[in-house]
Design an enzyme around this catalytic site. Structure first.
Site, PDB file in Angstrom:
ATOM      1  N   TYR A   1      -3.047  -6.537 -16.471  1.00 22.85           N
ATOM      2  CA  TYR A   1      -4.287  -6.872 -16.013  1.00 22.85           C
ATOM      3  C   TYR A   1      -4.649  -8.333 -16.762  1.00 22.85           C
ATOM      4  O   TYR A   1      -4.340  -8.496 -17.397  1.00 22.85           O
ATOM      5  CB  TYR A   1      -5.346  -5.756 -16.214  1.00 22.85           C
ATOM      6  CG  TYR A   1      -5.063  -4.687 -15.718  1.00 22.85           C
ATOM      7  CD1 TYR A   1      -4.254  -4.430 -14.513  1.00 22.85           C
ATOM      8  CD2 TYR A   1      -5.645  -3.421 -15.996  1.00 22.85           C
ATOM      9  CE1 TYR A   1      -4.220  -3.234 -13.797  1.00 22.85           C
ATOM     10  CE2 TYR A   1      -5.665  -2.267 -15.417  1.00 22.85           C
ATOM     11  CZ  TYR A   1      -4.979  -2.070 -14.312  1.00 22.85           C
ATOM     12  OH  TYR A   1      -4.761  -0.766 -13.819  1.00 22.85           O
TER      13      TYR A   1
ATOM     14  N   GLY B   1     -13.952   0.037  -1.763  1.00 18.38           N
ATOM     15  CA  GLY B   1     -15.217  -0.432  -0.894  1.00 18.38           C
ATOM     16  C   GLY B   1     -15.408   0.448   0.326  1.00 18.38           C
ATOM     17  O   GLY B   1     -16.580   0.183   0.925  1.00 18.38           O
TER      18      GLY B   1
ATOM     19  N   SER C   1      -9.974   4.339  -7.874  1.00 13.56           N
ATOM     20  CA  SER C   1     -10.241   4.104  -6.559  1.00 13.56           C
ATOM     21  C   SER C   1     -11.204   5.306  -5.792  1.00 13.56           C
ATOM     22  O   SER C   1     -10.764   5.651  -4.686  1.00 13.56           O
ATOM     23  CB  SER C   1      -8.875   4.035  -5.584  1.00 13.56           C
ATOM     24  OG  SER C   1      -9.109   3.361  -4.475  1.00 13.56           O
TER      25      SER C   1
ATOM     26  N   LEU D   1     -15.648   3.618   0.896  1.00 13.78           N
ATOM     27  CA  LEU D   1     -16.708   4.631   0.953  1.00 13.78           C
ATOM     28  C   LEU D   1     -17.981   4.052   0.235  1.00 13.78           C
ATOM     29  O   LEU D   1     -18.486   4.627  -0.535  1.00 13.78           O
ATOM     30  CB  LEU D   1     -15.838   5.741  -0.193  1.00 13.78           C
ATOM     31  CG  LEU D   1     -14.807   6.357   0.825  1.00 13.78           C
ATOM     32  CD1 LEU D   1     -14.077   7.376  -0.167  1.00 13.78           C
ATOM     33  CD2 LEU D   1     -15.408   7.328   1.947  1.00 13.78           C
ATOM     34  N   THR D   2     -18.553   3.233   0.847  1.00 16.41           N
ATOM     35  CA  THR D   2     -19.940   2.815   0.619  1.00 16.41           C
ATOM     36  C   THR D   2     -20.711   2.620   1.751  1.00 16.41           C
ATOM     37  O   THR D   2     -20.024   2.395   2.778  1.00 16.41           O
ATOM     38  CB  THR D   2     -19.923   1.300  -0.241  1.00 16.41           C
ATOM     39  OG1 THR D   2     -19.398   0.458   0.554  1.00 16.41           O
ATOM     40  CG2 THR D   2     -19.046   1.517  -1.764  1.00 16.41           C
TER      41      THR D   2
END
Length: 342
Positions: free
Chosen positions: A53, A238, A233, A240-241
């Protein structure tokens, strides 16, 4: 914040954990530190990262997320309050800058990964050390298994032996698997019996209202083998917004930037996404509130990783776990999800 033990270990973690995949990338160092401050001050103790990362992955930013976390821990002097979770990259041509892209989980590579992570995180041990993905030439999180055209060389015994040495040395406390298949999980547990010092306690896998593949096979493994799922996740990137409402064209555009969106591109999943949106409205709650609280209601969940880009997003996500879903909502959610297979 509620905490619970992972599997049958004595490691106590918060039910929500802080993901750091954007730290040093889309999330600036200042905002990353603010997120970690807010998380710890509000009961989150598990901070999850990985040696590769931030994303998008790049040789220029490799390890920056761990470095940010290490600098913050040094400044705050709060290592004892933190459960640090990081991941060692597996083999992959897409990361040639990580041990030549041939980073199978053997002694040489795992020791290299650990030493790098310890240095960047400025600590002498990792609480929960995950293998980021399998050595084998498989896609563990795809719906259908396809035998690889060419298998990679791998050895469960070599991996377990290396993990035992890292455990005995005190560099890692517990071991986790990430993006692993049920067969791979059982193989690791079988070989672990040869090396009793190792404690494999967790699996990281995607899990949300639009992707419940984990329940079809891995949930039984986790339950019966006394492991815990640390899911990621929760909002399907995004989708499920409440805003925006993604169309098929929107999803395909995001897919080109993020391959994980491939699983959400089917007309059936777009349809049930809209049905979930309508259900949340009928319940008088936001879609993301319904999505997150459904995950937290699952008996095999130990923690869910929140990957917020800003402090305001993190605050909002923490504020929506105050009211568990009614039992009737679960039945309606299950009925909608089964529509994928109708």
């Amino acid at each position: 914040m509620k905490t619970q033990r992972i599997g049958d270990s004595d490691l106590e973690i918060s039910v929500l954990s802080l993901g750091t995949m954007t730290f040093g990338g889309e999330t600036t160092p200042t905002d990353a530190e603010a997120q970690m401050d807010f998380a710890v001050n509000n009961g989150i103790n598990l901070i999850d990262t990985a040696e590769i990362y931030p994303a998008p992955l790049s040789p220029k930013t490799y390890g920056d997320s761990e470095t940010l976390i290490g600098n913050w821990i040094t400044k705050r002097k709060n290592r004892s309050r933190i459960v640090l979770s990081t991941k060692a990259a597996g083999p992959g041509d897409f990361i040639p800058w990580v041990r030549g892209g041939r980073s199978k989980h053997n002694k040489k590579n795992l020791f290299s990964a650990i030493e790098g992570s310890l240095q960047r995180l400025k600590t002498d041990h990792i609480d929960l050390f995950h293998l980021h993905w399998p050595d084998r030439a498989i896609e563990a999180n795809t719906t259908f298994f396809t035998p690889p055209k060419k298998e990679l060389k791998y050895s469960f015994e070599d991996t377990i032996q290396a993990l035992e040495e890292l455990t005995i040395s005190g560099k890692i406390r517990f071991v986790g698997l990430s993006n692993e298949s049920p067969w791979g999980t059982m193989q690791m547990l079988k070989y672990k019996k040869l090396f009793p010092s190792i404690k494999i306690i967790s699996i990281q896998s995607p899990y949300n209202l639009l992707n419940r593949d984990f329940e079809f096979a891995q949930a039984e493994v986790v339950t019966n083998e006394k492991l815990g799922l640390i899911s990621y996740s929760p909002f399907a990137g995004g989708l499920l917004t409440d805003t925006p409402s993604y169309s098929l064209a929107d999803i395909k555009r995001k897919k080109r930037r993020n391959l994980s969106f491939q699983e959400y591109c089917s007309p059936a999943k777009i349809k049930i996404n809209e049905e979930f949106r309508e259900l949340s409205k009928s319940l008088g709650i936001e879609l993301k509130e319904m999505a997150l609280n459904f995950i937290l209601s699952r008996p095999f969940i130990s923690s869910t990783i929140l990957g917020s880009k800003t402090v305001s997003q993190l605050k909002e996500n923490l504020s929506i776990i105050q009211h568990p879903l009614p039992k009737s909502a679960e039945k309606r959610i299950n009925k909608i999800y089964k529509g994928i297979y109708d």
